[in-house]
Write a protein that holds these residues in place. Sequence first.
Motif, PDB file in Angstrom:
ATOM      1  N   ASP A  61      18.278 156.665 -19.499  1.00  0.00           N
ATOM      2  CA  ASP A  61      18.104 156.894 -18.064  1.00  0.00           C
ATOM      3  C   ASP A  61      16.677 156.533 -17.647  1.00  0.00           C
ATOM      4  OD1 ASP A  61      20.668 157.769 -17.850  1.00  0.00           O
ATOM      5  OD2 ASP A  61      20.182 159.893 -17.602  1.00  0.00           O
ATOM      6  N   ARG A  62      16.568 155.985 -16.422  1.00  0.00           N
ATOM      7  CA  ARG A  62      15.264 155.593 -15.907  1.00  0.00           C
ATOM      8  C   ARG A  62      14.934 156.387 -14.657  1.00  0.00           C
ATOM      9  NH1 ARG A  62      11.929 152.921 -18.981  1.00  0.00           N
ATOM     10  NH2 ARG A  62      11.147 151.548 -17.332  1.00  0.00           N
ATOM     11  N   TYR A  63      13.614 156.655 -14.478  1.00  0.00           N
ATOM     12  CA  TYR A  63      13.144 157.459 -13.347  1.00  0.00           C
ATOM     13  C   TYR A  63      11.964 156.734 -12.699  1.00  0.00           C
ATOM     14  CZ  TYR A  63      15.791 160.821 -16.107  1.00  0.00           C
ATOM     15  OH  TYR A  63      16.776 161.447 -16.833  1.00  0.00           O
ATOM     16  N   SER A  64      11.599 157.163 -11.483  1.00  0.00           N
ATOM     17  CA  SER A  64      10.480 156.542 -10.771  1.00  0.00           C
ATOM     18  C   SER A  64       9.490 157.614 -10.332  1.00  0.00           C
ATOM     19  CB  SER A  64      10.978 155.758  -9.546  1.00  0.00           C
ATOM     20  OG  SER A  64      11.617 156.634  -8.632  1.00  0.00           O
ATOM     21  N   GLY A  65       8.259 157.198 -10.131  1.00  0.00           N
ATOM     22  CA  GLY A  65       7.217 158.133  -9.697  1.00  0.00           C
ATOM     23  C   GLY A  65       5.921 157.412  -9.417  1.00  0.00           C
ATOM     24  N   THR A  66       4.885 158.188  -9.053  1.00  0.00           N
ATOM     25  CA  THR A  66       3.557 157.630  -8.786  1.00  0.00           C
ATOM     26  C   THR A  66       2.514 158.352  -9.633  1.00  0.00           C
ATOM     27  OG1 THR A  66       3.290 159.145  -6.912  1.00  0.00           O
ATOM     28  CG2 THR A  66       4.095 156.938  -6.430  1.00  0.00           C
ATOM     29  N   ILE A  67       1.505 157.626 -10.054  1.00  0.00           N
ATOM     30  CA  ILE A  67       0.454 158.177 -10.900  1.00  0.00           C
ATOM     31  C   ILE A  67      -0.369 159.205 -10.124  1.00  0.00           C
ATOM     32  CG2 ILE A  67      -1.664 157.650 -12.167  1.00  0.00           C
ATOM     33  CD1 ILE A  67       0.797 156.719 -13.620  1.00  0.00           C
ATOM     34  N   LYS A  68      -0.477 160.448 -10.677  1.00  0.00           N
ATOM     35  CA  LYS A  68      -1.323 161.481 -10.081  1.00  0.00           C
ATOM     36  C   LYS A  68      -2.770 161.259 -10.499  1.00  0.00           C
ATOM     37  CE  LYS A  68      -0.051 165.737  -9.915  1.00  0.00           C
ATOM     38  NZ  LYS A  68       0.385 167.095 -10.303  1.00  0.00           N
ATOM     39  N   PHE A  69      -2.975 161.048 -11.795  1.00  0.00           N
ATOM     40  CA  PHE A  69      -4.289 160.662 -12.310  1.00  0.00           C
ATOM     41  C   PHE A  69      -4.092 160.052 -13.689  1.00  0.00           C
ATOM     42  CE2 PHE A  69      -4.284 164.324 -15.092  1.00  0.00           C
ATOM     43  CZ  PHE A  69      -5.157 163.978 -16.111  1.00  0.00           C
ATOM     44  N   TYR A  70      -5.042 159.233 -14.097  1.00  0.00           N
ATOM     45  CA  TYR A  70      -4.962 158.602 -15.419  1.00  0.00           C
ATOM     46  C   TYR A  70      -6.361 158.315 -15.921  1.00  0.00           C
ATOM     47  CZ  TYR A  70      -3.376 155.607 -19.237  1.00  0.00           C
ATOM     48  OH  TYR A  70      -3.131 155.081 -20.487  1.00  0.00           O
ATOM     49  N   ASP A  71      -6.681 158.807 -17.121  1.00  0.00           N
ATOM     50  CA  ASP A  71      -7.986 158.597 -17.747  1.00  0.00           C
ATOM     51  C   ASP A  71      -7.849 157.439 -18.735  1.00  0.00           C
ATOM     52  OD1 ASP A  71     -10.271 158.727 -19.446  1.00  0.00           O
ATOM     53  OD2 ASP A  71     -10.606 160.790 -18.819  1.00  0.00           O
TER      54      ASP A  71
ATOM     55  N   ALA B  23       2.839 152.947  -8.323  1.00  0.00           N
ATOM     56  CA  ALA B  23       4.263 153.208  -8.540  1.00  0.00           C
ATOM     57  C   ALA B  23       4.694 152.671  -9.900  1.00  0.00           C
ATOM     58  CB  ALA B  23       5.090 152.560  -7.436  1.00  0.00           C
ATOM     59  N   ILE B  24       5.418 153.480 -10.677  1.00  0.00           N
ATOM     60  CA  ILE B  24       5.874 153.074 -12.002  1.00  0.00           C
ATOM     61  C   ILE B  24       7.320 153.515 -12.228  1.00  0.00           C
ATOM     62  CG2 ILE B  24       3.571 153.096 -13.050  1.00  0.00           C
ATOM     63  CD1 ILE B  24       4.240 155.857 -14.212  1.00  0.00           C
ATOM     64  N   GLU B  25       7.903 152.982 -13.301  1.00  0.00           N
ATOM     65  CA  GLU B  25       9.257 153.353 -13.717  1.00  0.00           C
ATOM     66  C   GLU B  25       9.196 153.723 -15.192  1.00  0.00           C
ATOM     67  OE1 GLU B  25      12.579 150.825 -12.360  1.00  0.00           O
ATOM     68  OE2 GLU B  25      13.162 150.736 -14.492  1.00  0.00           O
ATOM     69  N   PHE B  26      10.043 154.648 -15.645  1.00  0.00           N
ATOM     70  CA  PHE B  26       9.900 155.173 -17.003  1.00  0.00           C
ATOM     71  C   PHE B  26      11.137 155.952 -17.447  1.00  0.00           C
ATOM     72  CE2 PHE B  26       7.968 157.692 -13.676  1.00  0.00           C
ATOM     73  CZ  PHE B  26       8.620 158.908 -13.788  1.00  0.00           C
ATOM     74  N   GLY B  27      11.181 156.238 -18.749  1.00  0.00           N
ATOM     75  CA  GLY B  27      12.161 157.156 -19.311  1.00  0.00           C
ATOM     76  C   GLY B  27      11.485 158.488 -19.556  1.00  0.00           C
ATOM     77  N   LEU B  28      12.256 159.533 -19.844  1.00  0.00           N
ATOM     78  CA  LEU B  28      11.707 160.861 -20.103  1.00  0.00           C
ATOM     79  C   LEU B  28      12.241 161.421 -21.408  1.00  0.00           C
ATOM     80  CD1 LEU B  28      11.956 162.561 -16.576  1.00  0.00           C
ATOM     81  CD2 LEU B  28       9.883 161.712 -17.686  1.00  0.00           C
ATOM     82  N   TYR B  29      11.366 162.121 -22.141  1.00  0.00           N
ATOM     83  CA  TYR B  29      11.775 162.797 -23.368  1.00  0.00           C
ATOM     84  C   TYR B  29      10.891 164.014 -23.583  1.00  0.00           C
ATOM     85  CZ  TYR B  29       7.676 161.084 -25.906  1.00  0.00           C
ATOM     86  OH  TYR B  29       6.398 160.847 -26.328  1.00  0.00           O
TER      87      TYR B  29
END
Length: 436
Positions: free
Chosen positions: A254-264, A304-310
Amino acid sequence: FWLKRSDRQRCTLSLITDEAMGWGGRGRGAQQAKGGAAKFSAQPRAAITKGAGKSASKGTGKGAGRVQAQIVKTVGKSAGKGRAPVMKQQVVKTVATRPAKGKAAGKGKGKGGTIKKAAGKVLKPVKKGATKKVAGAAKPGFHDSGVEVDEVERYSGECVHFDKRRGFGFIQPDVEGLVPDGKVMVHWAEITSSDKWPCLQKGSAVEFNLKKVVVKSGSAAIIRAAGVTLPGGEAIALDGELEEKREPVGNRGDRYSGTIKFYDTKKGFGYVALDTPVAGIEEAKVSREEVLGGEAIPLAQGMAIEFGLYKNKQEKVCTCDVTLPGGETISRDVAEGRQYLGNKRYTGTVQWFSVKNGIGFIIPDHFTSLPKVAQQKSTEAAQRAADKTQQEVFEGLMFHRRDKTDPAARFGEGSKVSFNVFVDNRNAGATNVTES
Protein backbone atom coordinates in the motif's frame (compact mmCIF):
# COMPACT_ATOMS: atom_id res chain seq x y z
CA PHE A 1 23.78 26.94 49.18
CA TRP A 2 21.68 29.20 46.98
CA LEU A 3 23.62 31.86 45.08
CA LYS A 4 22.33 34.81 43.16
CA ARG A 5 23.23 34.88 39.48
CA SER A 6 25.50 37.86 40.11
CA ASP A 7 27.43 35.81 42.68
CA ARG A 8 28.15 32.97 40.27
CA GLN A 9 30.60 34.77 38.06
CA ARG A 10 34.24 33.61 38.40
CA CYS A 11 33.82 32.67 42.07
CA THR A 12 34.90 29.71 44.16
CA LEU A 13 32.94 28.44 47.15
CA SER A 14 34.82 27.89 50.40
CA LEU A 15 33.27 26.05 53.35
CA ILE A 16 34.13 26.77 56.97
CA THR A 17 32.83 24.84 59.97
CA ASP A 18 32.97 25.45 63.68
CA GLU A 19 33.15 22.44 66.01
CA ALA A 20 32.20 20.05 63.19
CA MET A 21 32.27 17.00 65.45
CA GLY A 22 30.75 13.63 64.70
CA TRP A 23 30.68 13.88 60.85
CA GLY A 24 31.10 10.74 58.79
CA GLY A 25 28.31 8.58 60.27
CA ARG A 26 26.28 5.89 58.58
CA GLY A 27 23.47 8.16 57.43
CA ARG A 28 22.20 8.40 53.85
CA GLY A 29 24.64 10.69 52.13
CA ALA A 30 27.53 10.86 49.74
CA GLN A 31 30.06 9.69 52.36
CA GLN A 32 33.69 9.93 51.42
CA ALA A 33 36.49 7.81 52.75
CA LYS A 34 38.56 9.05 55.65
CA GLY A 35 41.31 11.31 54.42
CA GLY A 36 39.59 11.80 51.05
CA ALA A 37 39.08 15.21 49.48
CA ALA A 38 35.73 16.91 50.04
CA LYS A 39 34.57 18.43 46.74
CA PHE A 40 32.02 21.18 46.30
CA SER A 41 30.77 22.88 43.13
CA ALA A 42 29.18 26.34 43.04
CA GLN A 43 27.52 25.80 39.64
CA PRO A 44 27.57 23.18 36.84
CA ARG A 45 30.72 24.54 35.19
CA ALA A 46 32.19 26.15 38.28
CA ALA A 47 35.62 25.45 39.62
CA ILE A 48 35.95 22.60 42.12
CA THR A 49 37.62 23.59 45.36
CA LYS A 50 39.61 20.95 47.12
CA GLY A 51 39.14 20.71 50.89
CA ALA A 52 41.26 19.08 53.54
CA GLY A 53 38.56 17.38 55.61
CA LYS A 54 38.85 13.80 56.82
CA SER A 55 35.34 12.73 55.82
CA ALA A 56 32.00 14.18 54.87
CA SER A 57 28.44 12.88 54.68
CA LYS A 58 25.07 14.36 53.87
CA GLY A 59 22.94 14.08 56.97
CA THR A 60 23.05 15.50 60.45
CA GLY A 61 25.20 12.98 62.27
CA LYS A 62 25.44 13.01 66.02
CA GLY A 63 27.05 16.22 67.19
CA ALA A 64 27.08 17.72 63.69
CA GLY A 65 28.26 21.33 63.83
CA ARG A 66 27.05 24.39 62.02
CA VAL A 67 28.20 25.44 58.57
CA GLN A 68 28.77 28.79 56.99
CA ALA A 69 29.90 29.59 53.46
CA GLN A 70 31.98 32.34 51.96
CA ILE A 71 31.85 33.33 48.31
CA VAL A 72 35.42 34.21 47.42
CA LYS A 73 36.09 36.15 44.22
CA THR A 74 39.38 35.44 42.50
CA VAL A 75 41.07 38.59 41.27
CA GLY A 76 43.77 38.15 38.69
CA LYS A 77 44.42 37.03 35.12
CA SER A 78 42.97 33.63 34.24
CA ALA A 79 45.41 30.93 33.16
CA GLY A 80 42.90 29.22 30.89
CA LYS A 81 39.40 27.77 30.83
CA GLY A 82 38.66 26.06 34.12
CA ARG A 83 42.03 27.05 35.69
CA ALA A 84 42.79 30.29 37.48
CA PRO A 85 45.83 30.90 39.69
CA VAL A 86 44.85 32.72 42.90
CA MET A 87 46.50 36.11 42.69
CA LYS A 88 44.26 37.78 45.27
CA GLN A 89 41.04 36.73 47.01
CA GLN A 90 38.24 39.02 48.07
CA VAL A 91 35.26 37.91 50.17
CA VAL A 92 32.14 38.88 48.24
CA LYS A 93 29.48 37.47 50.52
CA THR A 94 29.12 35.37 53.67
CA VAL A 95 26.05 33.13 53.94
CA ALA A 96 24.44 32.95 57.37
CA THR A 97 25.36 29.88 59.39
CA ARG A 98 22.88 27.04 59.76
CA PRO A 99 22.96 23.33 60.60
CA ALA A 100 23.98 21.01 57.75
CA LYS A 101 20.88 19.24 56.49
CA GLY A 102 20.26 15.97 54.70
CA LYS A 103 17.59 13.39 53.93
CA ALA A 104 18.51 11.15 56.85
CA ALA A 105 20.49 11.57 60.04
CA GLY A 106 23.77 9.72 60.40
CA LYS A 107 23.75 6.93 62.95
CA GLY A 108 27.45 6.45 63.54
CA LYS A 109 29.89 8.50 65.58
CA GLY A 110 32.62 10.19 63.65
CA LYS A 111 36.13 10.78 64.91
CA GLY A 112 35.65 14.51 64.83
CA GLY A 113 38.01 16.96 63.30
CA THR A 114 37.56 20.22 61.45
CA ILE A 115 37.16 20.77 57.73
CA LYS A 116 39.66 23.48 56.99
CA LYS A 117 39.15 26.35 54.66
CA ALA A 118 39.64 25.32 51.03
CA ALA A 119 43.01 26.12 49.55
CA GLY A 120 41.36 27.87 46.61
CA LYS A 121 43.03 25.78 43.90
CA VAL A 122 40.82 25.59 40.83
CA LEU A 123 40.62 22.18 39.14
CA LYS A 124 39.28 21.40 35.66
CA PRO A 125 36.82 18.49 35.65
CA VAL A 126 37.98 15.53 33.55
CA LYS A 127 35.42 13.86 31.30
CA LYS A 128 35.00 10.13 31.64
CA GLY A 129 36.93 8.22 29.03
CA ALA A 130 38.94 11.25 27.95
CA THR A 131 42.39 10.50 26.63
CA LYS A 132 45.34 12.82 26.35
CA LYS A 133 46.56 13.57 22.84
CA VAL A 134 50.13 12.60 22.12
CA ALA A 135 52.11 15.05 20.04
CA GLY A 136 52.89 13.67 16.59
CA ALA A 137 50.49 10.72 16.89
CA ALA A 138 48.79 9.80 13.61
CA LYS A 139 45.01 9.86 13.48
CA PRO A 140 43.57 6.32 13.21
CA GLY A 141 42.69 5.41 9.62
CA PHE A 142 45.15 7.88 8.06
CA HIS A 143 48.43 6.77 6.51
CA ASP A 144 51.39 8.38 4.79
CA SER A 145 50.42 9.49 1.28
CA GLY A 146 53.26 7.36 -0.10
CA VAL A 147 51.83 4.08 1.22
CA GLU A 148 51.74 1.41 -1.52
CA VAL A 149 48.46 -0.38 -2.25
CA ASP A 150 47.84 -3.23 -4.71
CA GLU A 151 44.55 -2.14 -6.28
CA VAL A 152 44.32 -5.13 -8.65
CA GLU A 153 44.46 -8.09 -6.25
CA ARG A 154 41.13 -9.39 -4.86
CA TYR A 155 40.86 -10.16 -1.15
CA SER A 156 38.31 -11.88 1.06
CA GLY A 157 37.05 -10.89 4.48
CA GLU A 158 34.11 -10.49 6.84
CA CYS A 159 31.97 -7.46 7.59
CA VAL A 160 32.41 -6.63 11.28
CA HIS A 161 30.31 -3.44 11.35
CA PHE A 162 28.09 -1.41 9.04
CA ASP A 163 26.01 1.70 9.80
CA LYS A 164 23.27 1.65 7.16
CA ARG A 165 22.03 5.20 7.75
CA ARG A 166 25.49 6.75 7.65
CA GLY A 167 26.48 4.49 4.78
CA PHE A 168 29.83 3.07 5.90
CA GLY A 169 31.33 0.17 7.84
CA PHE A 170 34.43 -2.00 8.24
CA ILE A 171 35.70 -5.29 6.82
CA GLN A 172 38.11 -7.62 8.63
CA PRO A 173 40.39 -9.11 5.93
CA ASP A 174 41.13 -12.82 6.09
CA VAL A 175 44.80 -11.99 5.45
CA GLU A 176 46.35 -10.75 8.68
CA GLY A 177 48.34 -7.53 8.38
CA LEU A 178 46.87 -6.63 4.99
CA VAL A 179 46.40 -3.02 6.15
CA PRO A 180 48.12 -1.19 9.04
CA ASP A 181 44.86 -0.74 11.01
CA GLY A 182 43.77 -4.35 10.60
CA LYS A 183 40.32 -3.29 9.28
CA VAL A 184 39.32 -1.79 5.95
CA MET A 185 36.69 0.93 5.71
CA VAL A 186 33.90 0.37 3.17
CA HIS A 187 31.57 3.08 1.80
CA TRP A 188 28.13 2.23 0.44
CA ALA A 189 29.05 3.59 -3.00
CA GLU A 190 31.74 0.88 -3.31
CA ILE A 191 29.27 -1.99 -2.81
CA THR A 192 28.21 -3.78 -6.00
CA SER A 193 24.46 -3.97 -5.52
CA SER A 194 21.10 -3.10 -7.09
CA ASP A 195 19.56 -2.39 -3.65
CA LYS A 196 17.99 1.04 -3.15
CA TRP A 197 20.53 1.79 -0.38
CA PRO A 198 23.45 -0.68 -0.60
CA CYS A 199 24.68 -2.03 2.73
CA LEU A 200 26.39 -5.03 4.33
CA GLN A 201 25.22 -7.30 7.13
CA LYS A 202 27.49 -7.93 10.09
CA GLY A 203 29.14 -11.34 9.79
CA SER A 204 28.64 -11.64 6.02
CA ALA A 205 31.55 -12.89 3.89
CA VAL A 206 32.66 -10.52 1.12
CA GLU A 207 35.27 -10.07 -1.58
CA PHE A 208 36.93 -6.76 -2.42
CA ASN A 209 39.80 -4.72 -3.85
CA LEU A 210 41.78 -2.05 -2.04
CA LYS A 211 41.78 1.62 -3.04
CA LYS A 212 44.00 4.45 -1.84
CA VAL A 213 42.29 7.82 -1.40
CA VAL A 214 44.65 10.79 -0.98
CA VAL A 215 43.36 13.42 1.47
CA LYS A 216 44.53 16.43 3.49
CA SER A 217 45.91 18.22 0.40
CA GLY A 218 48.05 15.22 -0.48
CA SER A 219 49.73 14.84 2.92
CA ALA A 220 47.86 11.67 3.94
CA ALA A 221 45.89 8.75 2.52
CA ILE A 222 43.01 6.47 3.49
CA ILE A 223 42.83 2.82 2.44
CA ARG A 224 39.30 1.76 1.54
CA ALA A 225 37.56 -1.29 0.12
CA ALA A 226 36.36 -1.09 -3.50
CA GLY A 227 34.28 -3.34 -5.75
CA VAL A 228 32.74 -5.12 -2.74
CA THR A 229 30.79 -8.27 -3.72
CA LEU A 230 29.85 -11.66 -2.35
CA PRO A 231 32.58 -14.33 -2.64
CA GLY A 232 32.94 -15.19 -6.31
CA GLY A 233 31.94 -11.73 -7.54
CA GLU A 234 28.15 -12.01 -7.17
CA ALA A 235 26.29 -8.73 -6.48
CA ILE A 236 24.93 -8.16 -2.97
CA ALA A 237 21.12 -8.12 -2.71
CA LEU A 238 19.47 -7.65 0.69
CA ASP A 239 16.30 -5.66 -0.04
CA GLY A 240 14.10 -8.74 -0.52
CA GLU A 241 15.24 -10.33 2.73
CA LEU A 242 14.76 -7.11 4.72
CA GLU A 243 11.32 -6.49 3.21
CA GLU A 244 10.05 -9.90 4.31
CA LYS A 245 10.99 -9.16 7.92
CA ARG A 246 8.98 -5.94 8.08
CA GLU A 247 5.54 -5.60 9.62
CA PRO A 248 3.52 -3.48 7.14
CA VAL A 249 0.84 -0.97 8.12
CA GLY A 250 -2.26 -2.05 6.21
CA ASN A 251 -1.60 -4.33 3.24
CA ARG A 252 1.90 -4.98 1.98
CA GLY A 253 2.51 -2.71 -0.99
CA ASP A 254 0.00 0.00 0.00
CA ARG A 255 1.13 3.54 -0.79
CA TYR A 256 0.42 6.77 1.10
CA SER A 257 1.03 10.49 0.54
CA GLY A 258 2.14 13.33 2.79
CA THR A 259 4.34 16.40 3.21
CA ILE A 260 7.66 16.75 5.02
CA LYS A 261 7.29 18.36 8.49
CA PHE A 262 11.05 18.60 8.99
CA TYR A 263 14.15 16.75 7.83
CA ASP A 264 17.73 16.91 9.13
CA THR A 265 19.98 16.11 6.17
CA LYS A 266 23.09 15.80 8.32
CA LYS A 267 21.50 13.31 10.75
CA GLY A 268 19.54 11.59 8.01
CA PHE A 269 16.03 11.53 9.41
CA GLY A 270 12.84 13.56 9.79
CA TYR A 271 9.04 13.25 9.87
CA VAL A 272 6.23 13.36 7.34
CA ALA A 273 2.62 14.40 8.00
CA LEU A 274 0.17 12.06 6.29
CA ASP A 275 -2.40 13.72 4.03
CA THR A 276 -5.00 11.26 5.33
CA PRO A 277 -4.51 9.62 8.76
CA VAL A 278 -4.36 5.81 8.66
CA ALA A 279 -5.58 3.79 11.67
CA GLY A 280 -5.00 6.85 13.88
CA ILE A 281 -1.51 7.42 12.44
CA GLU A 282 -0.95 11.09 11.52
CA GLU A 283 2.82 11.18 11.06
CA ALA A 284 5.71 8.78 10.42
CA LYS A 285 9.49 8.82 10.56
CA VAL A 286 11.48 9.28 7.35
CA SER A 287 15.01 7.81 7.23
CA ARG A 288 17.69 8.62 4.68
CA GLU A 289 18.17 4.98 3.67
CA GLU A 290 14.50 4.69 2.64
CA VAL A 291 14.59 7.59 0.16
CA LEU A 292 14.82 6.26 -3.40
CA GLY A 293 17.44 8.40 -5.10
CA GLY A 294 20.80 6.72 -4.63
CA GLU A 295 22.40 9.36 -2.39
CA ALA A 296 21.79 11.52 0.68
CA ILE A 297 18.84 13.60 -0.50
CA PRO A 298 17.97 16.86 1.36
CA LEU A 299 14.18 16.80 1.77
CA ALA A 300 12.76 20.30 2.14
CA GLN A 301 9.99 21.23 4.59
CA GLY A 302 6.61 21.13 2.83
CA MET A 303 7.85 18.81 0.07
CA ALA A 304 5.20 16.35 -1.19
CA ILE A 305 6.24 12.68 -1.15
CA GLU A 306 4.80 9.18 -1.55
CA PHE A 307 5.75 6.16 0.58
CA GLY A 308 4.90 2.85 2.21
CA LEU A 309 4.44 2.36 5.96
CA TYR A 310 5.75 -0.28 8.36
CA LYS A 311 6.44 -0.76 12.07
CA ASN A 312 10.01 -1.21 13.26
CA LYS A 313 11.21 -3.36 16.17
CA GLN A 314 10.22 -0.63 18.63
CA GLU A 315 6.67 -0.57 17.16
CA LYS A 316 7.24 2.93 15.75
CA VAL A 317 5.67 3.77 12.40
CA CYS A 318 8.26 4.48 9.68
CA THR A 319 8.20 5.16 5.96
CA CYS A 320 9.77 3.00 3.27
CA ASP A 321 10.40 3.37 -0.47
CA VAL A 322 10.02 7.16 -0.37
CA THR A 323 9.49 8.74 -3.80
CA LEU A 324 7.91 11.77 -5.43
CA PRO A 325 4.12 11.61 -5.93
CA GLY A 326 3.50 9.09 -8.70
CA GLY A 327 6.50 6.91 -7.83
CA GLU A 328 9.33 8.87 -9.48
CA THR A 329 12.66 8.64 -7.64
CA ILE A 330 13.88 11.80 -5.90
CA SER A 331 16.98 13.36 -7.44
CA ARG A 332 19.10 15.82 -5.50
CA ASP A 333 18.43 18.53 -8.06
CA VAL A 334 14.66 18.14 -7.66
CA ALA A 335 14.89 18.08 -3.85
CA GLU A 336 17.01 21.25 -3.81
CA GLY A 337 14.89 22.97 -6.47
CA ARG A 338 17.85 23.59 -8.77
CA GLN A 339 17.37 25.72 -11.86
CA TYR A 340 20.34 25.94 -14.25
CA LEU A 341 20.68 29.42 -15.78
CA GLY A 342 21.95 28.78 -19.28
CA ASN A 343 25.35 27.75 -20.64
CA LYS A 344 27.20 31.05 -20.25
CA ARG A 345 30.56 30.70 -18.52
CA TYR A 346 31.71 33.07 -15.75
CA THR A 347 35.02 33.44 -13.94
CA GLY A 348 35.94 33.96 -10.31
CA THR A 349 38.24 33.11 -7.40
CA VAL A 350 37.76 30.35 -4.83
CA GLN A 351 37.57 31.97 -1.40
CA TRP A 352 37.56 28.64 0.46
CA PHE A 353 36.84 24.93 0.01
CA SER A 354 36.23 22.37 2.78
CA VAL A 355 37.48 18.92 1.77
CA LYS A 356 35.75 17.39 4.79
CA ASN A 357 32.30 18.84 4.02
CA GLY A 358 32.73 18.91 0.26
CA ILE A 359 31.55 22.51 -0.21
CA GLY A 360 33.23 25.74 -1.25
CA PHE A 361 32.62 29.40 -2.05
CA ILE A 362 33.50 31.45 -5.15
CA ILE A 363 33.76 35.23 -5.46
CA PRO A 364 32.79 36.12 -9.07
CA ASP A 365 35.10 38.48 -10.94
CA HIS A 366 32.09 40.51 -12.10
CA PHE A 367 29.15 39.96 -9.76
CA THR A 368 26.83 42.30 -11.68
CA SER A 369 27.30 40.23 -14.84
CA LEU A 370 25.48 37.29 -13.22
CA PRO A 371 21.77 36.76 -14.00
CA LYS A 372 19.52 39.00 -11.89
CA VAL A 373 17.90 36.06 -10.08
CA ALA A 374 21.36 34.75 -9.11
CA GLN A 375 22.39 38.16 -7.79
CA GLN A 376 19.23 38.37 -5.69
CA LYS A 377 19.63 34.84 -4.25
CA SER A 378 23.29 35.50 -3.44
CA THR A 379 22.49 38.80 -1.71
CA GLU A 380 19.73 37.17 0.37
CA ALA A 381 22.01 34.30 1.39
CA ALA A 382 24.81 36.72 2.35
CA GLN A 383 22.40 38.74 4.47
CA ARG A 384 21.21 35.60 6.33
CA ALA A 385 24.81 34.59 6.99
CA ALA A 386 25.72 38.08 8.21
CA ASP A 387 22.72 38.16 10.58
CA LYS A 388 23.70 34.77 11.97
CA THR A 389 27.45 35.33 12.38
CA GLN A 390 27.39 39.11 13.02
CA GLN A 391 30.29 39.36 10.57
CA GLU A 392 30.73 40.78 7.10
CA VAL A 393 29.88 38.22 4.42
CA PHE A 394 30.74 38.64 0.74
CA GLU A 395 28.24 38.01 -2.05
CA GLY A 396 29.25 34.94 -4.00
CA LEU A 397 28.34 31.44 -5.15
CA MET A 398 28.36 28.16 -3.24
CA PHE A 399 29.49 24.96 -4.97
CA HIS A 400 29.64 21.30 -3.96
CA ARG A 401 32.11 18.54 -4.64
CA ARG A 402 29.79 17.11 -7.29
CA ASP A 403 29.76 20.50 -9.07
CA LYS A 404 33.41 20.09 -10.04
CA THR A 405 33.95 18.91 -13.61
CA ASP A 406 36.88 16.79 -12.41
CA PRO A 407 36.11 15.18 -9.00
CA ALA A 408 39.86 14.78 -8.38
CA ALA A 409 40.58 18.48 -8.95
CA ARG A 410 41.81 20.27 -5.83
CA PHE A 411 40.76 23.87 -5.32
CA GLY A 412 42.23 26.00 -2.57
CA GLU A 413 42.03 29.61 -1.51
CA GLY A 414 42.88 31.83 -4.47
CA SER A 415 42.27 29.23 -7.21
CA LYS A 416 41.04 30.84 -10.45
CA VAL A 417 38.02 29.00 -11.87
CA SER A 418 35.31 29.21 -14.52
CA PHE A 419 31.75 27.94 -14.08
CA ASN A 420 28.07 27.96 -14.98
CA VAL A 421 25.42 29.35 -12.62
CA PHE A 422 22.31 27.89 -10.98
CA VAL A 423 19.84 28.87 -8.25
CA ASP A 424 18.01 26.61 -5.79
CA ASN A 425 15.54 26.95 -2.94
CA ARG A 426 17.92 29.04 -0.82
CA ASN A 427 21.11 30.03 -2.64
CA ALA A 428 22.83 30.79 -5.90
CA GLY A 429 25.61 28.43 -6.89
CA ALA A 430 28.27 27.46 -9.38
CA THR A 431 28.38 24.20 -11.33
CA ASN A 432 30.68 22.62 -13.93
CA VAL A 433 33.54 24.28 -12.04
CA THR A 434 36.94 23.97 -13.72
CA GLU A 435 40.31 25.59 -13.14
CA SER A 436 40.91 28.45 -15.53
